[in-house]
Enzyme design. Sequence first.
Site, mmCIF file in Angstrom:
data_model
loop_
_atom_site.group_PDB
_atom_site.id
_atom_site.type_symbol
_atom_site.label_atom_id
_atom_site.label_comp_id
_atom_site.label_asym_id
_atom_site.label_seq_id
_atom_site.Cartn_x
_atom_site.Cartn_y
_atom_site.Cartn_z
ATOM 1 N N LYS B 78 0.843 -1.124 -0.138
ATOM 2 C CA LYS B 78 0.000 -0.052 -0.101
ATOM 3 C C LYS B 78 0.983 1.311 -0.010
ATOM 4 C CE LYS B 78 -3.995 2.195 2.502
ATOM 5 N NZ LYS B 78 -4.623 2.042 3.824
ATOM 6 N N SER B 153 -9.883 1.920 2.836
ATOM 7 C CA SER B 153 -8.950 2.753 1.856
ATOM 8 C C SER B 153 -8.079 1.935 1.195
ATOM 9 C CB SER B 153 -8.308 3.604 3.025
ATOM 10 O OG SER B 153 -7.445 2.936 3.751
ATOM 11 N N SER B 177 -10.296 -0.660 6.828
ATOM 12 C CA SER B 177 -9.588 -0.383 5.492
ATOM 13 C C SER B 177 -8.706 -1.527 4.946
ATOM 14 C CB SER B 177 -8.539 0.874 5.670
ATOM 15 O OG SER B 177 -9.160 2.226 5.630
#
Lengths: 95, 485
Positions: B78, B153, B177
């Site tokens: 990420k 997210s 997330s």
Amino acid sequence: MKITKEQVEYVAHLARLEFSEEEKGKFTTQLNNILLYMEKLGEVDTTGVEPETHAIAIQNAFREDVVRESLPHELSLANAPSESGNCYRVPKVIE
Amino acid sequence: MTLNELTIHGLQDLIRKKEVTSTEIVTDVFKRIDAVEERVRSFTTVMKEQAFEEAKRADEEIRKGTLKPLTGIPVALKDIHCTKGVRTTCGSHILHNFVPPYDGTVVRKLRGEGAVFVGKTNMDEFAMGSSTENSWFGPTCNPWDLERIPGGSSGGSAAALAADECIAATGSDTGGSIRQPAALCGVVGLKPTYGRVSRYGLVAFASSLDQIGPFTKDVEDAAIMMNAIAGYDPMESTSVPMDVPDYRSFIGKDIKGFTVGIPKEYFIEGIDPEVDAAVKRTIQVIEGLGAKSVPISLPHTQYCLAVYYIIAPAEASSNLARYDGVKYGYRSADGRDLMEMYKKTRSQGFGAEVKRRIMIGTYALSSGYYDAYYKKASQVRTLIKRDFQEAFKTCDVILTPTTPTPAFKIGEKMDDPLQMYLSDIFTISTNLAGIPGISVPCGYTQSGLPIGVQFQAGHFEEGKLLQVAHAYERHSGIERRRPKL
């Protein structure tokens, strides 16, 4: 209304943000809706309840004060938007 | 079947037998990226050249027989982990040119275990969002239906994995997330106990809630990733100095005699009927394996969202004060003095949702409102944590839906922040209580969208989560599908 346009302007200044008139209007409405939702918490009796700040009980993490390798000067400045003679350069601070 | 479709443990077997090389795996991964990335848009940065170099080094290790747990395995990160020499944007304009001079601990550990990094994945700006639409780079699409969001997210990581653009990925989970996008993309996502995995080098959103965890194609891979990233780190003062078990040892254990709590507050009106049905079928499967389900109550569930949306923005407003255009990142050229430079930099550098949360947080912490909002929320947080402590006296794990609905359409909730926040309604409590949670695929809707079931356990009980999730996965009888891209 929990929050007025003037308060939005004040909070924006505290947060070092600025908004157009249109954005201020939109934020005022949206923040009011969100804060209204938060009112729900008023229903809960929290008399004598300790506030939780960290979910896991931990001790302060002390360590020996020993000198360790730190980031080299040029790497610290490598991402600077503006620099001058080993320093970060910013617009003037004092009138 | 191409190599990019396999799991970590599947590839490890082939590597051990010297039937495949890391270069072959990485080649298949990049063939896939070249074929689908234009439509899925999982990545902010693709690290092709580095990946092939690392694969070459991994193949050298394989030849020498010095295998580590992740040697040669392509992993996506990420874009919230600091990566030395590779830009780390956090999905934001304000960090679009930030190149960290160091690796975060999780990155360092994965590298140390032999992982090959393929790229940095897209995300909601500063991890604030549930759809990955808040990224400065534009939205990521759900591989199962390109008109839908992948969740957020960590939507880029979930989508990249579902699309077989990597073998495993990392995410961060502040209110869901990792688990929410895992559910919406049909992969496994684990949020560890607060303090289990070091946050050093993770761009901070809400420091009392943030935790790093893995996205994987199955539960065994989640155990392998946890073995690689868990543990105390002297660089991170909230990481907990506690022994880490071998998570893989929980894989394959039966769950006879397990007690699974079913909280009535998580099976409510408004939940999609297909999600409800799939999750209830999960309960039957678990019972068929010798576990017992018991009804439980988590009475403060209805307050989780309000508590979260005070605490997380409050902490964010403080954490994001550092983006001032001085030391790194974007700086507006329009400021004539320092104050104006700050304001213009931040106003031009942050997106709408980030500004909204900074505003809520600043308001909640401002003089005269602190007691009414932040203190009150922190007190209710204590009660939420106590709910779980009570519940775990009567059950080993808790089972809930991961999300109230399957993936929604891109653009559907962008104008209504509260509706968007509601998509995290079943995942937020985990972060507030600091406990671990895992989302595992539990079926598909009629239209072919994945559905996820969530298991939660007590602090540092990730082993139990993996045990029950693996037993379920093995006996769920759900056919393994791949998105048609």
